[in-house]
Design a protein around this motif. Sequence first.
Motif, mmCIF file in Angstrom:
data_model
loop_
_atom_site.group_PDB
_atom_site.id
_atom_site.type_symbol
_atom_site.label_atom_id
_atom_site.label_comp_id
_atom_site.label_asym_id
_atom_site.label_seq_id
_atom_site.Cartn_x
_atom_site.Cartn_y
_atom_site.Cartn_z
ATOM 1 N N VAL A 153 0.846 -1.315 0.046
ATOM 2 C CA VAL A 153 -0.107 0.003 0.038
ATOM 3 C C VAL A 153 0.984 1.128 0.027
ATOM 4 C CG1 VAL A 153 -1.761 1.080 1.256
ATOM 5 C CG2 VAL A 153 -1.752 -1.230 1.167
ATOM 6 N N LEU A 154 0.957 1.949 -1.025
ATOM 7 C CA LEU A 154 1.611 2.862 -1.200
ATOM 8 C C LEU A 154 1.058 4.454 -1.732
ATOM 9 C CD1 LEU A 154 4.788 3.797 -1.709
ATOM 10 C CD2 LEU A 154 4.464 3.258 -3.907
ATOM 11 N N LEU A 155 1.321 5.299 -0.574
ATOM 12 C CA LEU A 155 0.925 6.800 -0.625
ATOM 13 C C LEU A 155 2.338 7.556 -1.234
ATOM 14 C CD1 LEU A 155 -1.323 9.007 1.562
ATOM 15 C CD2 LEU A 155 0.326 9.814 -0.033
ATOM 16 N N PRO A 156 2.339 7.774 -2.381
ATOM 17 C CA PRO A 156 3.668 8.378 -2.992
ATOM 18 C C PRO A 156 3.675 9.744 -2.459
ATOM 19 C CG PRO A 156 2.283 8.137 -4.917
ATOM 20 C CD PRO A 156 1.670 7.419 -3.656
ATOM 21 N N THR A 157 5.182 10.149 -2.124
ATOM 22 C CA THR A 157 5.283 11.462 -1.910
ATOM 23 C C THR A 157 5.346 12.178 -3.280
ATOM 24 O OG1 THR A 157 6.910 13.241 -0.928
ATOM 25 C CG2 THR A 157 7.847 11.363 -1.973
ATOM 26 N N SER A 180 -9.653 10.962 5.285
ATOM 27 C CA SER A 180 -8.647 10.505 5.757
ATOM 28 C C SER A 180 -8.529 8.826 5.862
ATOM 29 C CB SER A 180 -8.216 11.411 7.165
ATOM 30 O OG SER A 180 -9.323 10.921 7.835
ATOM 31 N N THR A 181 -9.526 8.292 5.140
ATOM 32 C CA THR A 181 -9.669 6.923 5.364
ATOM 33 C C THR A 181 -8.939 5.970 4.180
ATOM 34 O OG1 THR A 181 -11.623 6.764 4.027
ATOM 35 C CG2 THR A 181 -11.869 7.101 6.728
ATOM 36 N N GLN A 182 -8.269 6.964 3.329
ATOM 37 C CA GLN A 182 -7.938 6.294 2.114
ATOM 38 C C GLN A 182 -6.845 5.014 2.255
ATOM 39 O OE1 GLN A 182 -6.842 9.310 -1.331
ATOM 40 N NE2 GLN A 182 -7.932 10.614 0.215
ATOM 41 N N ALA A 183 -5.901 5.454 3.216
ATOM 42 C CA ALA A 183 -4.963 4.374 3.308
ATOM 43 C C ALA A 183 -5.362 3.169 4.163
ATOM 44 C CB ALA A 183 -3.624 5.097 4.034
ATOM 45 N N ALA A 184 -6.558 3.486 5.007
ATOM 46 C CA ALA A 184 -7.023 2.327 5.660
ATOM 47 C C ALA A 184 -7.899 1.563 4.724
ATOM 48 C CB ALA A 184 -8.033 2.969 6.778
ATOM 49 N N ASP A 185 -8.595 2.187 3.829
ATOM 50 C CA ASP A 185 -9.027 1.480 2.691
ATOM 51 C C ASP A 185 -8.139 0.653 1.801
ATOM 52 O OD1 ASP A 185 -11.730 2.567 3.357
ATOM 53 O OD2 ASP A 185 -11.593 4.251 2.219
ATOM 54 N N GLY A 186 -7.040 1.182 1.694
ATOM 55 C CA GLY A 186 -6.094 0.491 0.934
ATOM 56 C C GLY A 186 -5.644 -0.699 1.507
ATOM 57 N N PRO A 220 0.902 -7.089 -5.746
ATOM 58 C CA PRO A 220 0.065 -6.192 -6.207
ATOM 59 C C PRO A 220 0.158 -4.774 -5.422
ATOM 60 C CG PRO A 220 -1.015 -7.876 -4.782
ATOM 61 C CD PRO A 220 0.372 -8.180 -5.091
ATOM 62 N N VAL A 221 0.190 -3.688 -6.118
ATOM 63 C CA VAL A 221 0.404 -2.448 -5.414
ATOM 64 C C VAL A 221 -1.103 -1.743 -5.312
ATOM 65 C CG1 VAL A 221 1.472 -0.149 -5.536
ATOM 66 C CG2 VAL A 221 2.640 -2.225 -6.326
ATOM 67 N N ILE A 222 -1.207 -0.994 -4.451
ATOM 68 C CA ILE A 222 -2.816 -0.437 -3.899
ATOM 69 C C ILE A 222 -2.077 0.995 -3.913
ATOM 70 C CG2 ILE A 222 -4.565 -0.029 -2.517
ATOM 71 C CD1 ILE A 222 -4.038 -2.884 -3.735
ATOM 72 N N ASN A 223 -2.284 1.766 -4.917
ATOM 73 C CA ASN A 223 -1.915 3.215 -4.967
ATOM 74 C C ASN A 223 -2.996 4.267 -4.211
ATOM 75 O OD1 ASN A 223 -1.856 5.494 -7.909
ATOM 76 N ND2 ASN A 223 -0.737 5.754 -5.801
ATOM 77 N N VAL A 224 -2.348 5.002 -3.293
ATOM 78 C CA VAL A 224 -3.350 5.653 -2.499
ATOM 79 C C VAL A 224 -3.188 7.258 -2.693
ATOM 80 C CG1 VAL A 224 -4.091 6.556 -0.005
ATOM 81 C CG2 VAL A 224 -3.452 4.155 -0.898
ATOM 82 N N ASP A 225 -4.084 8.088 -2.988
ATOM 83 C CA ASP A 225 -4.200 9.438 -3.092
ATOM 84 C C ASP A 225 -3.497 10.317 -4.114
ATOM 85 O OD1 ASP A 225 -4.863 12.076 -2.017
ATOM 86 O OD2 ASP A 225 -2.640 12.167 -1.299
ATOM 87 N N ARG A 226 -2.084 9.943 -4.293
ATOM 88 C CA ARG A 226 -1.529 10.533 -5.398
ATOM 89 C C ARG A 226 -1.021 9.496 -6.257
ATOM 90 N NH1 ARG A 226 2.520 13.590 -1.189
ATOM 91 N NH2 ARG A 226 1.201 14.893 -0.102
ATOM 92 N N GLU A 227 -1.590 9.923 -7.562
ATOM 93 C CA GLU A 227 -1.615 8.774 -8.729
ATOM 94 C C GLU A 227 -0.254 8.610 -9.408
ATOM 95 O OE1 GLU A 227 -4.942 8.051 -11.425
ATOM 96 O OE2 GLU A 227 -5.416 10.136 -10.703
ATOM 97 N N PHE A 228 0.039 7.447 -9.704
ATOM 98 C CA PHE A 228 1.181 7.013 -10.716
ATOM 99 C C PHE A 228 0.934 7.699 -12.021
ATOM 100 C CE2 PHE A 228 1.287 3.140 -7.634
ATOM 101 C CZ PHE A 228 2.201 3.873 -6.705
ATOM 102 N N SER A 229 1.944 7.506 -12.805
ATOM 103 C CA SER A 229 1.946 8.149 -14.149
ATOM 104 C C SER A 229 1.600 7.149 -14.906
ATOM 105 C CB SER A 229 3.162 8.812 -14.526
ATOM 106 O OG SER A 229 4.236 8.395 -14.462
#
Length: 347
Positions: free
Chosen positions: A114-118, A294-300, A136-145
């Motif tokens: 679970v990754l919320l990228p800087t 603010s639940t996004q990472a918990a959902d992740g 499997p990677v769970i992308n949180v909040d800030r999208e990859f390109s």
Amino acid sequence: MLSLQTRRRMLVAAGASLAAALVLTGCTPGDTSNETEPTGASAEENEAEGDTVTIGFSGPAADHGWLGAINSAALAEAEKYPDIDLKVAEGTNDANLQISQVETFINDQVDAIVLLPTDGAALTEVAIQAMEAGIPVINVDREFSSTFASRVTILGDNYGMGVSAGTYICEELGDNPDAVVAEIAGIDSLPLTQDRSQGFADALEDCGLEVSNRVAADFTVQGGEAAASQLLSAAPKIDALWNHDDDQGVGVLAAIDAAGRDEFFMVGGAGSANAMREIQSGDSVLKATVIYPSTQAADGIRLARLVAQGKAMSDLVEIEVPNRIVLNAPVVTSENVDKYLPTAFES
């Protein structure tokens, strides 16, 4: 000129067409066809203890309230499940350090990340490496390109935040075409800030209003106070103000108080407990705030467990966890604040 409702319908239609094309071609972002076929699809089956899964979690440094809440909610969610072994990397705003953290997760052969990228773009390549390694990677909040960098992407609705804030202001000022609307954004270089501002502008356009004065801050109390002081000096009269972030809103409200200004109403963003108490008091220029969960990472964390255990989402007929989930951006006012305050984060 297309109305906001028409644009929404066009976006929904375009998304449906893309989804259909992906199904027909059998090509989905982050193809994990070698995973176990999902089985459990009821709430009871999903909650039942399964094989232990090791989940790596990495996010930015908790340098303001929302990110602190993101991290604490993720940890609390993992603790609910005895079959989750959570490996937590130290929060950092250094993209290179976060890349090395993900590389460590890959080397340790965790079951999911679970990754919320800087920085979404900077972390894309290493996320693809994890996916290619079968993790499997769970992308949180800030999208990859790249869509190939994640199995699941879970986001707050940044564009929707702007639409919600603009729609609320339109409802309050729609009969005043000369109203002065101001905006205090977050970090302008971030796509999320750009999306929020675009949604705000689109919603205002729908009722004949536009942003007259705009400054950007940095999601901090100090930055919010400095940006608000600058804005108030440049705009002798304001009818409505949208501030993108309730953490920086603490500074914004301090600057408003110092300037003795109260001729306008303010809408916040993110949904902090501090902001909600201001709304609840009835004594503040702050009359509403727009939720950015603010639940996004918990959902992740929860979704990572389902994916790693080969389970599906119990409330969907679909036997796979969706590859993209966008959370809602409701407006909190004095009329519904009691509903949202118990789960709000502290700035």
